[in-house]
Design an enzyme around this catalytic site. Structure first.
Site, mmCIF file in Angstrom:
data_model
loop_
_atom_site.group_PDB
_atom_site.id
_atom_site.type_symbol
_atom_site.label_atom_id
_atom_site.label_comp_id
_atom_site.label_asym_id
_atom_site.label_seq_id
_atom_site.Cartn_x
_atom_site.Cartn_y
_atom_site.Cartn_z
ATOM 1 N N VAL A 1 0.833 -1.203 0.000
ATOM 2 C CA VAL A 1 0.000 0.000 0.000
ATOM 3 C C VAL A 1 0.871 1.258 0.000
ATOM 4 O O VAL A 1 0.506 2.277 -0.603
ATOM 5 C CB VAL A 1 -0.989 -0.020 1.179
ATOM 6 C CG1 VAL A 1 -0.291 0.158 2.519
ATOM 7 C CG2 VAL A 1 -2.068 1.052 1.015
ATOM 8 N N LYS B 1 7.465 -5.834 -9.300
ATOM 9 C CA LYS B 1 7.477 -6.764 -8.164
ATOM 10 C C LYS B 1 8.528 -7.813 -8.464
ATOM 11 O O LYS B 1 8.393 -8.609 -9.397
ATOM 12 C CB LYS B 1 6.090 -7.404 -7.992
ATOM 13 C CG LYS B 1 5.999 -8.385 -6.826
ATOM 14 C CD LYS B 1 6.106 -7.682 -5.487
ATOM 15 C CE LYS B 1 5.935 -8.673 -4.331
ATOM 16 N NZ LYS B 1 5.999 -8.016 -3.017
ATOM 17 N N ALA C 1 10.129 -8.513 -1.445
ATOM 18 C CA ALA C 1 9.262 -9.486 -0.776
ATOM 19 C C ALA C 1 9.741 -9.582 0.663
ATOM 20 O O ALA C 1 10.866 -10.017 0.922
ATOM 21 C CB ALA C 1 9.338 -10.852 -1.459
ATOM 22 N N PRO D 1 -2.508 5.960 6.897
ATOM 23 C CA PRO D 1 -3.511 5.582 7.891
ATOM 24 C C PRO D 1 -3.866 4.107 7.788
ATOM 25 O O PRO D 1 -3.906 3.538 6.684
ATOM 26 C CB PRO D 1 -4.707 6.467 7.537
ATOM 27 C CG PRO D 1 -4.535 6.775 6.082
ATOM 28 C CD PRO D 1 -3.054 6.856 5.863
#
Length: 238
Positions: free
Chosen positions: A17, A37, A111, A200
């Protein structure tokens, strides 16, 4: 900073995120973004992976995986158990460098932590960052225990001569406890690098449009945001 490597101090820290927030803020600033990734584990063919999640939240990014392994293990272990070829640091570096030729910013998401092994030779994300001569952003937890893991990551980067761009708290709780609030001052001290944001808790559950609008407010100007670390610390300080 055409390439930024993003690692965590462990698993379930908020690395994906945070990658999405960095991507969203860069897109809002008018930059083209690719997300790489290095090794996706714990996801089977056809299933939604971390790069897909970044694209869902951030918007128009080029999302790429180098390898995917079905078991939720360290990439080297997952590759061995699946009988598949491992990802090697030079492959990560080459893929990121290629993406950087036609994108303003390439985000390389690891990772787990910095020294999670990609292959039997012990190759890691830190090795890829060194090959790229790219800075590293460390995503850390907010609460008790985070100072140790953050300082260990920072020390390893310094020992390798890799720039630590800063630290982002991957999930800031709605009701932070005393440790979390004290860590706002302690995290940059132990890392020897600035605190560059705090996302948050539950940010990934926001509708993508709301996520993209809010993301720059979670990150410091160094990451194309508007977040003020000192103002945040004063507001949340014990």
């Amino acid at each position: 900073m055409p390439v930024l490597v993003i690692t965590g101090t462990g698993t379930e820290i908020g690395k994906t995120v945070t990658t999405a927030a960095v991507a969203a803020a860069a897109l809002a600033a008018g930059r083209s973004v690719a997300v790489l990734k290095a090794a996706q584990t714990g996801v089977r063919p056809g299933e939604h992976g971390d790069a897909d999640e970044v694209a869902r939240l951030a918007g128009s990014v080029t999302a790429t995986e180098l390898a995917r392994y079905p078991e939720p293990l360290a990439p080297g272990t997952a590759a061995r158990r699946a009988g598949l070829a491992p990802v090697r640091p030079h492959e990560v570096a080459e893929a990121a460098a290629k993406l950087a030729t036609d994108h303003d910013l390439v985000l390389v998401e690891g990772a787990g932590g910095l020294l999670v092994r990609f292959d039997a030779a012990g190759g890691t994300l830190a090795d890829a960052a060194s090959l790229l001569n790219a800075p590293v952003l460390v995503v850390a937890a907010a609460g008790l225990g985070t100072l140790n893991t953050t300082e260990l990551s920072a020390r390893e980067l310094r020992a390798r001569g890799i720039e630590l761009l800063g630290v982002v708290i991957g999930s800031w709780p709605g009701s932070p406890d005393l440790a979390a609030r004290c860590n706002l001052a302690d995290l940059p001290e132990v890392a020897g690098a600035p605190l560059l944001g705090a996302l948050p808790a539950g940010a990934a559950a926001l509708p993508p449009g709301d996520f993209r609008t809010a993301a720059p407010g979670w990150l410091a100007p160094r990451l194309d945001g508007t977040w003020d670390a000192e103002a945040f610390r004063v507001r949340e300080a014990p």
